[in-house]
Scaffold this active site. Structure first.
Site, PDB file in Angstrom:
ATOM      1  N   ARG A  96      52.805  -0.642  69.375  1.00  0.00           N
ATOM      2  CA  ARG A  96      51.330  -0.553  69.226  1.00  0.00           C
ATOM      3  C   ARG A  96      50.725   0.604  70.014  1.00  0.00           C
ATOM      4  NH1 ARG A  96      51.871  -6.248  69.516  1.00  0.00           N
ATOM      5  NH2 ARG A  96      51.694  -7.150  67.446  1.00  0.00           N
ATOM      6  N   LYS A 116      44.646  13.268  64.906  1.00  0.00           N
ATOM      7  CA  LYS A 116      44.929  12.820  63.537  1.00  0.00           C
ATOM      8  C   LYS A 116      46.443  12.756  63.368  1.00  0.00           C
ATOM      9  CE  LYS A 116      40.858  13.939  60.857  1.00  0.00           C
ATOM     10  NZ  LYS A 116      40.265  14.750  59.779  1.00  0.00           N
ATOM     11  N   GLU A 127      42.511  29.220  59.788  1.00  0.00           N
ATOM     12  CA  GLU A 127      41.831  28.113  60.496  1.00  0.00           C
ATOM     13  C   GLU A 127      41.008  28.650  61.665  1.00  0.00           C
ATOM     14  OE1 GLU A 127      41.552  24.788  59.842  1.00  0.00           O
ATOM     15  OE2 GLU A 127      42.714  25.079  58.026  1.00  0.00           O
ATOM     16  N   LYS A 160      37.628  23.346  68.424  1.00  0.00           N
ATOM     17  CA  LYS A 160      38.225  22.080  67.961  1.00  0.00           C
ATOM     18  C   LYS A 160      38.026  20.987  69.005  1.00  0.00           C
ATOM     19  CE  LYS A 160      40.969  19.386  65.434  1.00  0.00           C
ATOM     20  NZ  LYS A 160      41.960  19.280  64.427  1.00  0.00           N
ATOM     21  N   GLU A 220      35.629  11.010  63.154  1.00  0.00           N
ATOM     22  CA  GLU A 220      35.043  11.582  61.921  1.00  0.00           C
ATOM     23  C   GLU A 220      34.056  10.611  61.282  1.00  0.00           C
ATOM     24  OE1 GLU A 220      37.430  14.635  59.398  1.00  0.00           O
ATOM     25  OE2 GLU A 220      37.661  12.701  58.431  1.00  0.00           O
ATOM     26  N   ARG A 231      32.680  15.681  62.821  1.00  0.00           N
ATOM     27  CA  ARG A 231      34.016  16.267  62.696  1.00  0.00           C
ATOM     28  C   ARG A 231      34.277  16.815  61.294  1.00  0.00           C
ATOM     29  NH1 ARG A 231      39.596  13.870  65.328  1.00  0.00           N
ATOM     30  NH2 ARG A 231      41.002  15.358  64.323  1.00  0.00           N
ATOM     31  N   ASN A 284      36.128  20.695  57.979  1.00  0.00           N
ATOM     32  CA  ASN A 284      36.543  20.783  56.581  1.00  0.00           C
ATOM     33  C   ASN A 284      35.919  21.972  55.847  1.00  0.00           C
ATOM     34  OD1 ASN A 284      37.444  18.434  54.216  1.00  0.00           O
ATOM     35  ND2 ASN A 284      38.221  18.346  56.294  1.00  0.00           N
ATOM     36  N   HIS A 336      37.642  23.528  52.915  1.00  0.00           N
ATOM     37  CA  HIS A 336      38.780  22.695  52.531  1.00  0.00           C
ATOM     38  C   HIS A 336      38.568  21.958  51.210  1.00  0.00           C
ATOM     39  CE1 HIS A 336      40.062  23.680  56.490  1.00  0.00           C
ATOM     40  NE2 HIS A 336      41.011  22.785  56.575  1.00  0.00           N
ATOM     41  N   HIS A 392      41.796  22.358  49.280  1.00  0.00           N
ATOM     42  CA  HIS A 392      42.771  21.294  48.997  1.00  0.00           C
ATOM     43  C   HIS A 392      43.090  21.229  47.502  1.00  0.00           C
ATOM     44  CE1 HIS A 392      41.852  18.952  52.948  1.00  0.00           C
ATOM     45  NE2 HIS A 392      42.850  19.796  53.095  1.00  0.00           N
ATOM     46  N   HIS A 395      48.564  26.334  53.535  1.00  0.00           N
ATOM     47  CA  HIS A 395      47.261  25.678  53.701  1.00  0.00           C
ATOM     48  C   HIS A 395      46.142  26.713  53.949  1.00  0.00           C
ATOM     49  CE1 HIS A 395      44.422  22.616  54.950  1.00  0.00           C
ATOM     50  NE2 HIS A 395      44.272  23.210  56.117  1.00  0.00           N
TER      51      HIS A 395
END
Ligand code: GLY
Length: 384
Positions: free
Chosen positions: A132, A154, A196, A238, A248, A258, A262, A265, A269, A281
């Protein structure tokens, strides 16, 4: 959104003399942690691990760098995983759990990732779920992972049905961005990561854009001072965004949380998916950023100069600035699945939401833009 940037003098790393020569940025989440940027930062692992047993998770491609990590405790476990997205599978996750079980890995032990964004995502999820939750330290080896994936907690894996469908937020104990580890990256990988960093320039810190405009070739050299400057600035962006909205959750009207990360993106994407992930990416995000800039011009009054600056900066870095490989209707259908979309409760229609900018550093959401405007923005990406 307030984006306070501060440092924490009580951290273990703050006390180390070698860290003085590097950049140390504190991410002020519930449990604050440091991101250290500089040549030789991976050597700080010994101080961070503090004698704890380590499970080092890395792809075979960085085995040499793994060997060079100094003095991991002898009972440490090394788990070699496939390269890139092939590592982010349920099967690979199960293998990692089994290895930890065989080793009797406890809550006092430490997971360490060494690799690109896929390694940090997988190792972070292993750490989030084992018993956990155990501590994880990230040692990113790509520009993209240093500027983005390793910071902010993330973590996750992919399913056949889609990328990152299973995951958790699990902030690391520390992130060590050793710029010496970037020396063997190919140019395409460096350029993709820089996309980025450019994004951070447009959403928060225009000094990044000035630095790249002044010396794009120098920025492309990961051993240069200019590269370190823009990387460090992107890490600060960041860190501040994550500290303000770790999960987010806080985009309301013009207060974009947050989700601002994106920028570019939404179309990016879709381009990645339609190119069957053969594009990096950052290459797809470069196209997405030009699209977002065009949309921002129409909806947020972004000046034509900044739209043109977007193209110039990305092109100076050797990133793609035109795209017409895919029919607009196909890309539009894929964008409808973007995670930022919301269901309109009255019509049941999925409403697109784009991160846009009014000017570099000033972000706003563009909600439910007109279909004609979207198609026109896409046409502006054509080569002719
Ligand atoms: N890569 C985007 C984020 O961390 O939110």
């Amino acid at each position: 959104m307030s984006m306070a940037i501060s440092s924490d003098e009580s951290s273990v790393l703050a006390q180390l003399p070698e860290v003085m020569a590097m950049d140390r940025i504190t991410v002020r989440t519930e449990r604050p942690y440091d991101v250290v940027v500089g040549a030789g930062a991976s050597r700080l692992l010994t101080d961070v691990a503090c004698g704890r047993r380590v499970a080092l998770i890395h792809p075979a491609s960085v085995t040499e760098q793994a060997r060079e990590l100094n003095a991991l405790p002898t009972d440490s476990v090394e788990i070699i995983v496939p390269d890139a997205e092939q590592a982010k599978t349920p099967e690979c996750l199960l293998t990692c759990w089994q290895r930890l079980a065989e080793a009797g890995f406890t809550r006092d032990d430490l997971v360490v990732s060494l690799g690109g964004g896929a390694a940090t995502d997988l190792a972070g999820f292993v750490a989030a779920t084992w018993l956990r939750g155990v501590d994880v330290v990230h040692l990113p080896t790509t520009v993209l992972a240093m500027a983005d994936a390793a910071i902010g907690g993330k973590t996750g894996i992919n399913l056949v049905s889609g990328k990152n469908l299973v995951g958790a937020f699990h902030q690391p104990l520390a992130v060590l961005c050793d710029t010496d580890l970037l020396g063997s990256l190919n140019g395409r990988e460096v350029r993709s990561g820089l996309a980025e960093i450019v994004k951070c320039g447009f959403i928060a810190d225009p000094s990044i854009l000035e630095c790249i405009r002044a010396a794009p070739q120098a920025v492309l050299d990961t051993g240069s001072e200019q590269f370190r400057t823009v990387l460090e600035a992107a890490v600060r962006v960041k860190a501040a965004v994550v500290a303000s909205d770790p999960h987010e959750q806080t985009s309301h009207g013009d207060d974009v949380g947050r989700e601002r990360l994106n920028y570019g993106h939404t179309l990016g994407h879709a381009v990645e998916a339609h190119e069957h992930f053969t594009w990096r990416h950052g290459e797809a995000d470069a196209i997405g950023m030009i699209f977002a800039a065009e949309l921002s011009h129409r909806y947020l009054g972004l000046s034509e100069n900044v739209v043109s600056l977007t193209r110039t900066i990305l092109s100076d870095l050797g990133l793609p600035v035109s795209f017409d490989d895919v029919a607009w209707s196909d890309l539009r259908a894929t964008m409808a699945l973007d995670k930022k979309t919301r269901m309109d409760p009255t019509t049941g229609r999925r409403v697109l939401r784009f991160v846009g900018i009014r000017a570099p550093g000033s972000v706003a959401m563009i909600v439910d833009p007109d279909e004609d405007a979207l198609a026109k923005c896409y046409r502006s990406l054509r080569t002719d």
